[in-house]
Design an enzyme around this catalytic site. Sequence first.
Site, short mmCIF file in Angstrom:
data_model
loop_
_atom_site.label_atom_id
_atom_site.label_comp_id
_atom_site.label_asym_id
_atom_site.label_seq_id
_atom_site.Cartn_x
_atom_site.Cartn_y
_atom_site.Cartn_z
N GLU A 144 0.83 -1.21 0.00
CA GLU A 144 0.00 0.00 0.00
C GLU A 144 0.87 1.26 0.00
OE1 GLU A 144 -3.59 -1.84 2.77
OE2 GLU A 144 -2.04 -0.60 3.71
N GLY A 152 2.19 4.97 -0.66
CA GLY A 152 1.61 6.28 -0.97
C GLY A 152 2.73 7.26 -1.27
N ARG A 165 2.36 19.82 6.68
CA ARG A 165 3.38 18.91 7.21
C ARG A 165 4.45 19.61 8.05
NH1 ARG A 165 6.41 15.99 4.78
NH2 ARG A 165 6.06 14.13 6.01
N CYS A 175 -3.23 32.78 10.95
CA CYS A 175 -3.09 33.36 12.29
C CYS A 175 -2.76 32.28 13.31
CB CYS A 175 -4.37 34.09 12.68
SG CYS A 175 -4.55 35.59 11.74
N GLU A 176 -1.59 31.73 13.22
CA GLU A 176 -1.08 30.70 14.14
C GLU A 176 0.42 30.87 14.19
OE1 GLU A 176 -2.35 27.91 15.82
OE2 GLU A 176 -4.43 28.30 15.27
#
Length: 438
Positions: free
Chosen positions: A278, A280, A317, A359-360
């Site tokens: 599988e 990715g 990420r 806004c972080e």
Amino acid sequence: MDEFTYRDGSLWCEGVSLTSVANRFGTPTYVYSANTLIDHYRRFAKAFDAVNPLICFSAKALSNVHLLRLLGQEGAGIDAVSGGELHRATVAGIDPERTVLAGVGKSEDELRDAVRRKIRCINVESEAEVELLSRIAREEGERPRLAIRVNPDVAPDQRTPARTTTGTRGGKFGVDIERAAALFAHAAADRSLRIEGFHVHLGSPIFDPQVYATALDRLLGLVARLEAEGHRITTLNLGGGFPAEYVDRTAPSWDDFAEVIVHRLAGFRRGGGQVIFEPGRTIAANAGILLSTVRYLKQAGDQQLAVIDAGMTHLARAAMYDSYHFMWPVLPPAEAVPVSRDVSGLAGLTAYDVVGPICESSDYLARGRSLPVLAAGDHLAIFTAGAYGMTMTSNYNSQLRPAEVLVQGDQVTLVRRRETYADLVALELLDTSDHRDG
Ligand code: LLP
């Protein structure tokens, strides 16, 4: 092969200049190289050719139906983790015979959907899920195929982030390996189910092939024990987790992984067993970039800041895992055209904190990153964004999700349009009189 290359001083994707993509479609925009995606899929398949695996591309990494269809045309199946991803697989024309479903918390509807679609394998993660699947199977008059996701309690290598480690004891995924044989035997005795084997997924990314070797040896021990009791195991799914190059030449090759995996599976294959992978990230990460534009440059204390139009809502990420993404201007100064991701030898670089508009305080895409001197309006390419890029976007701060563009040769196709303000509120403009109490 990675078809994002600097030619004549600027960045191209295959036969298309990324300046032209930015001018035509705006930014932030995900740009994918079809030929890179296909090449990675083919080379992964070739590395494991000896075990003739079913390769189910993990849709959580990249789920645009156009790209899933491209992979499907190459023979790939889909690893889905929700009803939504099963739907995407169907829209992309993926054969249910090449579709598997995983997930620690599948809903009854999602399981029923998978049963009705008669998919290749449902990877169950608990005793309770086996019971639910059995009831659904009886109600539907179907005999679904299933495998038990096992937690083999294998520690990944040190470079696998703790937040994306999945196969260690006490984690939420799978069934403890010491209970797996009993659950297999229980499911085998249930005439409404067809239990076929085992599934593992160890974490993402895993850089040390030996991690797979250890997990596989544990799985094969389980298989041997059950076979000695008269059971037949026909499916072994080794999950994903194979790495991608985020830097340069730091990840082992697919052949390195095949070298430890293939020979271990020889006996299982001789007995007619089906191997499933599988992957990715390893297929998709370097098949996509996020194209952005510098909005402002400013000084903050001793830091030079580049404020760009892509932030944690467009590529999560870096903020989530402190992940490294190589980034570089689409049109760098002549002396700073990179030939690899090792840019330490280039002249005229400045250290920037690259931040987004959200806004972080965690909305950083890079800290202290050496880049050519930037100007407002410069296009900046953020590399290795094809996996877990678009699929992890959000509308936080009511940001619009980016457009997605697919390049093949000199053809450019818009495969997802940029969201609009109308899209933002579309699901909220209900006739609220229908929903008032009383
Ligand atoms: N199979 C299962 C059951 C999985 O849970 C995953 C990923 C895969 C396959 C595919 O793994 P890959 O080949 O892509 O490594 N958002 C994180 C990664 C989370 C991975 C979750 N499971 C990131 O951006 O690094």
